[in-house]
Design an enzyme around this catalytic site. Structure first.
Site, PDB file in Angstrom:
ATOM      1  N   ASP A 288       0.860  -1.188   0.000  1.00  0.00           N
ATOM      2  CA  ASP A 288       0.000   0.000   0.000  1.00  0.00           C
ATOM      3  C   ASP A 288       0.896   1.238   0.000  1.00  0.00           C
ATOM      4  O   ASP A 288       1.866   1.316   0.769  1.00  0.00           O
ATOM      5  CB  ASP A 288      -0.894  -0.006   1.249  1.00  0.00           C
ATOM      6  CG  ASP A 288      -1.879   1.155   1.258  1.00  0.00           C
ATOM      7  OD1 ASP A 288      -3.019   0.970   0.799  1.00  0.00           O
ATOM      8  OD2 ASP A 288      -1.503   2.247   1.742  1.00  0.00           O
ATOM      9  N   ILE A 289       0.586   2.204  -0.872  1.00  0.00           N
ATOM     10  CA  ILE A 289       1.375   3.434  -0.948  1.00  0.00           C
ATOM     11  C   ILE A 289       1.167   4.255   0.324  1.00  0.00           C
ATOM     12  O   ILE A 289       0.029   4.496   0.740  1.00  0.00           O
ATOM     13  CB  ILE A 289       0.981   4.270  -2.176  1.00  0.00           C
ATOM     14  CG1 ILE A 289       1.219   3.460  -3.454  1.00  0.00           C
ATOM     15  CG2 ILE A 289       1.780   5.577  -2.226  1.00  0.00           C
ATOM     16  CD1 ILE A 289       0.705   4.151  -4.712  1.00  0.00           C
TER      17      ILE A 289
ATOM     18  N   ASN B  52      -2.841  13.170  -3.130  1.00  0.00           N
ATOM     19  CA  ASN B  52      -4.051  13.615  -3.814  1.00  0.00           C
ATOM     20  C   ASN B  52      -4.536  14.960  -3.293  1.00  0.00           C
ATOM     21  O   ASN B  52      -4.893  15.855  -4.070  1.00  0.00           O
ATOM     22  CB  ASN B  52      -5.156  12.566  -3.650  1.00  0.00           C
ATOM     23  CG  ASN B  52      -5.036  11.431  -4.651  1.00  0.00           C
ATOM     24  OD1 ASN B  52      -4.524  11.615  -5.753  1.00  0.00           O
ATOM     25  ND2 ASN B  52      -5.505  10.257  -4.273  1.00  0.00           N
TER      26      ASN B  52
ATOM     27  N   ASP C 254      -2.329  10.073  -9.744  1.00  0.00           N
ATOM     28  CA  ASP C 254      -2.247   9.119 -10.858  1.00  0.00           C
ATOM     29  C   ASP C 254      -0.803   8.930 -11.311  1.00  0.00           C
ATOM     30  O   ASP C 254      -0.389   7.817 -11.666  1.00  0.00           O
ATOM     31  CB  ASP C 254      -3.088   9.612 -12.044  1.00  0.00           C
ATOM     32  CG  ASP C 254      -4.579   9.495 -11.792  1.00  0.00           C
ATOM     33  OD1 ASP C 254      -4.964   8.844 -10.793  1.00  0.00           O
ATOM     34  OD2 ASP C 254      -5.354  10.050 -12.590  1.00  0.00           O
TER      35      ASP C 254
ATOM     36  N   GLU D 205      -4.804   2.471  -4.096  1.00  0.00           N
ATOM     37  CA  GLU D 205      -3.351   2.548  -3.964  1.00  0.00           C
ATOM     38  C   GLU D 205      -2.752   1.225  -3.483  1.00  0.00           C
ATOM     39  O   GLU D 205      -1.615   1.180  -3.012  1.00  0.00           O
ATOM     40  CB  GLU D 205      -2.962   3.675  -2.996  1.00  0.00           C
ATOM     41  CG  GLU D 205      -3.365   3.471  -1.556  1.00  0.00           C
ATOM     42  CD  GLU D 205      -4.749   4.016  -1.223  1.00  0.00           C
ATOM     43  OE1 GLU D 205      -4.951   4.432  -0.061  1.00  0.00           O
ATOM     44  OE2 GLU D 205      -5.626   4.034  -2.100  1.00  0.00           O
TER      45      GLU D 205
END
Length: 308
Positions: A179-180, A187, A196, A222
């Site tokens: 997971d980022i 964002n 993106d 993500e």
């Protein structure tokens, strides 16, 4: 007059029918390839015998765009359960175009034990198709439109295949869930276009490092899932650390020329004999959250460090 054995007679018959016929052993290694198969596909027997199906170049795709050699091989399934299967598929001719085939797979038993399968195939239509057209069909069905990585449906199919392979043949694999870190910050601070860009840059960094027998894809949002063949348990943590380090060293540059650093938190586990796809995903997901609680940009594993 020289006596003809039954085996020689059967092989002569198989070699002189117009349908394509080939036999694979329990590991999907091609052991027989008849003249009909040569005429339909363009591949000679001496080019095919000895190869494993995924190495053959035929690259079977079903009518929905699924790559059967990776996610739903009827030969693999029949080798396991002995069920006769009929499929409509597209295969890649040696000259590069796609041809539609109707294939039927039959189990071969020796003393009641399945030792391989025979696939009989015939042209489903005289028409040939541009390979790019079929590949585009597969691309849309099985890949995420933003990152071009395998999508969740493709990952789920591949995971089911790898579990079946493990339970049948003992071929171990590692599954990592990544997971980022602080993705919402990207964002909210820089806009969704930068979000993106983070996703696509991570995808570009990783996709060129993936072996053909492995898969790394976008699970959703993500989140990413990787499925990797291993020989030793410790390799799972090594692979996870390599990917974490690769992302950590990926620099995302926004439209203002600002360089942004990205990290991921990773959980990694390995296949167990009683696993379902849901079991192993939940285990890796839980380990990923453990990494989040341990400060992010780390790998958490439940894999023994022993060299077995």
């Amino acid at each position: 007059m020289e006596k003809v054995t039954n085996e020689e007679l059967y092989l002569s018959i198989l070699n002189n029918i117009q349908d394509g016929v080939y036999y694979v052993d329990i590991h999907r290694k091609i052991k027989f390839w008849n003249k009909g198969a040569e005429q339909i596909t363009g591949y000679r027997a001496d080019e095919m015998v000895g190869l494993h199906c995924p190495e053959s170049g035929l690259n079977h795709i079903d009518e929905f765009g699924n790559h059967l050699c990776v996610t739903g091989c009827p030969l693999f399934a029949t080798n396991i359960d002995g069920v006769v299967r009929t499929e409509k598929v597209f295969v890649r001719h040696k000259n590069g175009f796609r041809i539609p085939l109707l294939t039927t797979v039959y189990p071969i038993r020796e003393n009641g034990v399945i030792v391989g399968s025979v696939e009989v195939f015939t042209r489903n239509s005289p028409k040939v198709y541009d390979d790019n057209l079929i590949e585009n069909l597969s691309e849309k069905a099985m890949h995420d439109s933003l990152t071009r990585l395998p999508n969740r449906a493709y990952l789920e199919s591949f995971l089911q295949y790898k579990l079946s392979e493990y339970q049948r043949f003992g071929k171990r694999f590692a599954l990592l869930f990544a997971d980022i870190d602080h993705f919402r910050v990207f964002n909210n601070t820089y806009g969704h276009d930068v979000g993106d860009l983070v996703l696509t840059d991570i995808a570009k960094s990783i996709m060129h490092t993936i072996r053909k027998e492995d898969m790394f894809g976008r699970w959703g949002g993500e989140e990413f899932v990787g499925i990797f063949s291993i020989n030793r348990n410790y390799e799972a943590s090594v692979i996870a650390e390599q990917l974490r380090h690769l992302v950590e060293n990926t620099v995302v540059t926004n439209s203002d020329g600002q360089e942004l650093k990205v990290t991921i938190s990773v959980g990694v586990t390995i296949s167990r004999h009683q696993d379902t796809p849901d079991d192993i995903i939940k285990r890796a997901d839980s380990l990923m959250y453990q990494s989040k609680h341990n400060g992010r940009n780390v790998v958490s594993s439940d894999v023994s460090a022993e060299n077995v």
